[in-house]
Design an enzyme around this catalytic site. Sequence first.
Site, mmCIF file in Angstrom:
data_model
loop_
_atom_site.group_PDB
_atom_site.id
_atom_site.type_symbol
_atom_site.label_atom_id
_atom_site.label_comp_id
_atom_site.label_asym_id
_atom_site.label_seq_id
_atom_site.Cartn_x
_atom_site.Cartn_y
_atom_site.Cartn_z
ATOM 1 N N GLY A 9 37.038 -11.390 -104.903
ATOM 2 C CA GLY A 9 36.869 -12.402 -103.879
ATOM 3 C C GLY A 9 36.126 -12.378 -102.776
ATOM 4 O O GLY A 9 36.719 -11.181 -102.150
ATOM 5 N N MET A 10 34.899 -12.874 -102.633
ATOM 6 C CA MET A 10 34.243 -12.605 -101.383
ATOM 7 C C MET A 10 34.250 -13.580 -100.361
ATOM 8 O O MET A 10 33.769 -14.840 -100.908
ATOM 9 C CB MET A 10 32.732 -12.289 -102.113
ATOM 10 C CG MET A 10 32.656 -11.051 -102.974
ATOM 11 S SD MET A 10 30.942 -10.645 -103.703
ATOM 12 C CE MET A 10 30.314 -10.278 -102.222
ATOM 13 N N SER A 11 34.422 -13.436 -99.194
ATOM 14 C CA SER A 11 34.662 -14.352 -98.140
ATOM 15 C C SER A 11 33.538 -14.431 -97.245
ATOM 16 O O SER A 11 33.617 -15.021 -96.297
ATOM 17 C CB SER A 11 36.035 -14.051 -97.300
ATOM 18 O OG SER A 11 36.006 -12.715 -96.998
ATOM 19 N N GLY A 13 32.908 -11.711 -95.677
ATOM 20 C CA GLY A 13 33.135 -10.770 -94.563
ATOM 21 C C GLY A 13 32.568 -9.224 -95.062
ATOM 22 O O GLY A 13 32.421 -9.044 -96.168
ATOM 23 N N VAL A 14 32.800 -8.326 -94.030
ATOM 24 C CA VAL A 14 32.511 -6.959 -94.332
ATOM 25 C C VAL A 14 33.531 -6.344 -95.296
ATOM 26 O O VAL A 14 33.230 -5.629 -96.287
ATOM 27 C CB VAL A 14 32.512 -5.922 -93.339
ATOM 28 C CG1 VAL A 14 33.851 -6.134 -92.385
ATOM 29 C CG2 VAL A 14 32.110 -4.662 -93.017
ATOM 30 N N ASP A 15 34.828 -6.725 -95.262
ATOM 31 C CA ASP A 15 35.920 -6.022 -96.124
ATOM 32 C C ASP A 15 35.688 -6.184 -97.773
ATOM 33 O O ASP A 15 35.519 -5.347 -98.621
ATOM 34 C CB ASP A 15 37.054 -6.387 -95.482
ATOM 35 C CG ASP A 15 37.512 -5.998 -94.315
ATOM 36 O OD1 ASP A 15 37.215 -5.039 -93.992
ATOM 37 O OD2 ASP A 15 38.213 -6.719 -93.597
ATOM 38 N N SER A 16 35.567 -7.364 -97.892
ATOM 39 C CA SER A 16 35.175 -7.910 -99.389
ATOM 40 C C SER A 16 33.892 -7.703 -100.064
ATOM 41 O O SER A 16 33.815 -7.151 -101.129
ATOM 42 C CB SER A 16 35.664 -9.275 -99.573
ATOM 43 O OG SER A 16 34.882 -10.104 -98.612
ATOM 44 N N MET A 35 35.722 -18.757 -103.015
ATOM 45 C CA MET A 35 36.607 -19.917 -103.335
ATOM 46 C C MET A 35 36.284 -20.989 -102.116
ATOM 47 O O MET A 35 36.376 -20.524 -101.005
ATOM 48 C CB MET A 35 37.913 -19.593 -103.376
ATOM 49 C CG MET A 35 38.294 -18.762 -104.383
ATOM 50 S SD MET A 35 40.085 -18.450 -104.464
ATOM 51 C CE MET A 35 40.539 -17.667 -102.955
ATOM 52 N N CYS A 104 48.668 -19.366 -99.191
ATOM 53 C CA CYS A 104 47.321 -19.272 -99.550
ATOM 54 C C CYS A 104 47.161 -18.034 -100.595
ATOM 55 O O CYS A 104 46.616 -18.129 -101.735
ATOM 56 C CB CYS A 104 46.212 -19.275 -98.453
ATOM 57 S SG CYS A 104 44.607 -19.105 -99.312
ATOM 58 N N CYS A 201 42.200 -20.253 -90.960
ATOM 59 C CA CYS A 201 40.699 -20.131 -91.207
ATOM 60 C C CYS A 201 40.333 -21.790 -91.137
ATOM 61 O O CYS A 201 39.125 -22.094 -91.038
ATOM 62 C CB CYS A 201 40.174 -19.707 -92.533
ATOM 63 S SG CYS A 201 40.988 -20.489 -94.282
HETATM 64 N N1 LIG Z 1 37.118 -18.173 -99.545
HETATM 65 C C1 LIG Z 1 37.423 -16.777 -100.048
HETATM 66 N N2 LIG Z 1 36.948 -16.881 -101.381
HETATM 67 C C2 LIG Z 1 37.036 -15.543 -102.160
HETATM 68 N N3 LIG Z 1 38.036 -14.533 -101.607
HETATM 69 C C3 LIG Z 1 38.215 -14.907 -100.279
HETATM 70 C C4 LIG Z 1 38.056 -15.906 -99.438
HETATM 71 N N4 LIG Z 1 38.683 -15.851 -98.438
HETATM 72 C C5 LIG Z 1 39.349 -14.531 -98.335
HETATM 73 N N5 LIG Z 1 39.063 -13.728 -99.503
HETATM 74 C C6 LIG Z 1 39.597 -12.699 -99.745
HETATM 75 O O1 LIG Z 1 40.726 -12.292 -99.155
HETATM 76 C C7 LIG Z 1 40.820 -11.200 -98.321
HETATM 77 C C8 LIG Z 1 41.357 -11.123 -97.004
HETATM 78 O O2 LIG Z 1 40.760 -12.402 -96.325
HETATM 79 P P1 LIG Z 1 40.752 -12.434 -94.874
HETATM 80 O O3 LIG Z 1 40.739 -13.778 -94.502
HETATM 81 O O4 LIG Z 1 42.100 -11.870 -94.313
HETATM 82 O O5 LIG Z 1 39.394 -11.882 -94.353
HETATM 83 P P2 LIG Z 1 39.162 -10.580 -93.749
HETATM 84 O O6 LIG Z 1 40.253 -9.524 -93.575
HETATM 85 O O7 LIG Z 1 38.521 -10.658 -92.680
HETATM 86 O O8 LIG Z 1 38.012 -9.926 -94.812
HETATM 87 P P3 LIG Z 1 36.576 -10.171 -95.170
HETATM 88 O O9 LIG Z 1 35.989 -9.291 -93.914
HETATM 89 O O10 LIG Z 1 36.356 -9.628 -96.425
HETATM 90 O O11 LIG Z 1 36.391 -11.346 -94.822
HETATM 91 C C9 LIG Z 1 39.241 -11.068 -98.393
HETATM 92 O O12 LIG Z 1 38.679 -9.810 -97.886
HETATM 93 C C10 LIG Z 1 38.609 -11.858 -99.756
HETATM 94 O O13 LIG Z 1 38.609 -10.556 -100.477
#
Ligand SMILES: Nc1ncnc2c1ncn2[C@@H]1O[C@H](COP(=O)(O)OP(=O)(O)OP(=O)(O)O)[C@@H](O)[C@H]1O
Length: 371
Positions: A9-11, A13-16, A35, A104, A201
């Site tokens: 799941g790639m949002s 952001g840096v973590d994903s 998504m 979610c 979000c």
């Molecule tokens: N819209 C999305 N589509 C796909 N995966 C998502 C989406 N939103 C979140 N995720 C997944 O859920 C994880 C945690 O989401 P969160 O919103 O807490 O972001 P985060 O900790 O800031 O991580 P990131 O740096 O990846 O955005 C993300 O790392 C990603 O793998």
Amino acid sequence: MYKKKVVVGMSGGVDSSVAAYLLKEQGYDVIGVTMQIWQDDKDGKNSDAGCCGLSAVEDARRVADKLDIPYYVMNFKDEFKNKVIDYFIDEYMKGRTPNPCIVCNRYIKWENLLDKSLNIGCDYIATGHYARVSLLPNGRYALKVSKSALKDQTYALYKLTQKQLSRTLMPVGGYEKEQIRQIARQINLRTANKPDSQEICFVSDKNYAAFIEENTGIKPEEGSFVDASGKVLGKHRGISRYTIGQRKGLGIALGYPVFVKEIRADSNEVVLGTDFDVYSNSLTADSVNWMSIEGLKEGESLRAKAKIRYSHKGEYCTVKADIDGKISVSFDSPVRAVTPGQAVVFYDEEGYVIGGASILNSGTERKVKAV
Ligand SMILES: Nc1ncnc2c1ncn2[C@@H]1O[C@H](COP(=O)(O)OP(=O)(O)OP(=O)(O)O)[C@@H](O)[C@H]1O
């Protein structure tokens, strides 16, 4: 040789981004998916809102290109509206404070994305959450707190089922946040310095009452601020504007600090009290999801450390199974602002999630406040 397939799941952001990179390095066949879950684009004004707006998709796509993995955008807007937005609004209307990330995670990220991924022949889904998935000697899967002291997201993931956990990878949970940024910088990912995503979000300005009004047409209804004895202290601007323990933004001056102690949706009243009044020794909860253990039989109890909100440092407690699948929790020291609608999540000494539940009420009897 068959490579195990994983949907990340790639949002954007840096973590994903780094999660996808680490899994590829570990030899998985990685597919990136963003998504689209919410975009308030009725009038186009918010087309970049939230975690799945245009720039997030663009970032995720570019990272996927760089890592040379296939990338797709999937539309989950209807599912998100039905499962998350409706729940969010409904809880506020009932005077409770929802946690939409928990819902979610369980229903959109896992149920929908996992099912779709398994259907197309994948073995796992992965996210950039800071948590660790373990298979315990008792045969159960459980999340363990992340290695990073600065970021642990197990609280928002307590509702995941055994089947979901058995198909889940969370590769960043074994790293410090700064290490993840360093990896991103080393491999020149454009997301390396992106700030963490905001709290909820789909509401960018924290104005939940306005969000509810915009999405339902229902205006917040004014009512009374009262004290514990029922004496009217003033006028409030609609229960969805308040949460337990709140002090700021009450718009009432009584000559001493007052806090929200209780929200009564039935009578449209908000009960105010002193700081002392918002501490409790106990709570009741329902909708329990057990993780590291199979469950508790009625009348059985266990010791744990409990978190009553995402940012809570945790308090030791005894958890007892009541009738009707409910549980009651007695804290060793009083906790501040037990909030109906939020989750209570239990941890063992090693940091494994024992389980969690949705808070119904705080207890009424109170010991002396801890200093
Ligand atoms: N819209 C999305 N589509 C796909 N995966 C998502 C989406 N939103 C979140 N995720 C997944 O859920 C994880 C945690 O989401 P969160 O919103 O807490 O972001 P985060 O900790 O800031 O991580 P990131 O740096 O990846 O955005 C993300 O790392 C990603 O793998």
